[in-house]
Motif scaffolding. Structure first.
Motif, PDB file in Angstrom:
ATOM      1  N   GLU A 155     -53.017  45.284  20.070  1.00  0.00           N
ATOM      2  CA  GLU A 155     -52.149  45.531  18.922  1.00  0.00           C
ATOM      3  C   GLU A 155     -51.984  47.039  18.802  1.00  0.00           C
ATOM      4  O   GLU A 155     -52.954  47.785  18.943  1.00  0.00           O
ATOM      5  N   TYR A 157     -49.017  50.383  17.287  1.00  0.00           N
ATOM      6  CA  TYR A 157     -47.808  50.759  16.557  1.00  0.00           C
ATOM      7  C   TYR A 157     -46.909  51.562  17.479  1.00  0.00           C
ATOM      8  O   TYR A 157     -47.353  52.512  18.132  1.00  0.00           O
ATOM      9  N   LYS A 163     -45.603  47.430  14.158  1.00  0.00           N
ATOM     10  CA  LYS A 163     -46.752  46.829  14.822  1.00  0.00           C
ATOM     11  C   LYS A 163     -46.280  45.907  15.932  1.00  0.00           C
ATOM     12  O   LYS A 163     -45.401  45.077  15.737  1.00  0.00           O
TER      13      LYS A 163
END
Length: 231
Positions: A155, A157, A163
């Motif tokens: 995960e 950004y 995200k």
């Protein structure tokens, strides 16, 4: 929510029972299922049945006899002697195996956005793999995993502050000959990160590692099974 998973073109979380990684469909359980392997060739035969019925507008196949416990899972279709990727989609949400494999056998065959839907003419050239995902762990950093043992889900950004996530199953990195950094960077690109990749960017990643059992069946093996069942 579905996720595409595999290969250089090739991505959800639940269930955390420990199992070592599978290689060529062979694995030994540690704290695992009462029958040893969860992933069985019968699951691949079922995926072929499901796809055949869908391609020929037939009623779905009868309920299979393998266990119906809930696991995250992926179904991968490949084609030809070179086993070129033809579709790979699954879920990190634990699903009952019978309904989950029924759903993702079709989804991976027809709805992988990287490929056109599989056709009747291709059916006899296919192979299918079922991956049952287990032993999910939060990694301490982006290098806290082993090539060939763990699948990874990241995960991060992106440049716009959105995200994003991306995943590779355990077999992808060794198949591509990648080390950890190359795998991470490929995943960032797969997830849509377009800027230069710095060490600070890598360190900002949240990484979850997991292991899988994988079993694969070719069309010829499927037909041998089908002919045996008729006898």
């Amino acid at each position: 929510m579905a996720a595409s998973c595999c290969g250089t073109k090739k991505q959800k979380l639940n269930n955390s029972t420990s199992v070592p990684s599978a290689h060529n469909g062979v694995s030994t359980m540690i704290n695992g299922h009462k029958n040893g392997m969860v992933a069985l060739p019968e699951m691949c035969f079922f995926c072929f049945d499901v796809l055949y019925c869908q391609l020929h507008s037939l009623d779905p196949p009868k309920t299979p006899s393998f266990c119906n416990d809930a696991y995250p899972l992926f179904v991968t279709w490949e084609i030809g002697k070179g086993r070129r990727l033809r579709g790979c989609i699954g879920t990190f949400n634990a699903m009952n195996l019978q309904s989950g494999l029924r759903e993702y056998a079709i989804t991976s065959a027809f709805k992988d956005s990287r490929f056109s839907p599989i056709t009747r003419d291709e059916f006899s050239k296919l192979s299918v793999s079922v991956s049952i995902l287990r032993h999910f762990e939060d990694a301490s950093d982006y290098l806290d995993w082993e090539v060939g043992t763990h699948g990874i889900r990241i995960e991060f950004y992106n440049e716009k502050g959105n995200k994003r996530t991306a995943t590779y199953l355990p077999e992808v990195a060794p198949e591509q000959g990648w080390d950890q950094i190359q795998t991470i960077d490929s995943l960032l690109r797969k997830g849509g990160y377009k800027a230069a990749i710095s060490n600070d960017m890598r360190r900002s990643i949240k990484l979850t590692r997991y292991q899988s059992e994988k079993v694969s069946v070719t069309y010829n093996e499927y037909m041998n099974h089908w002919n045996t069942q008729r006898c």
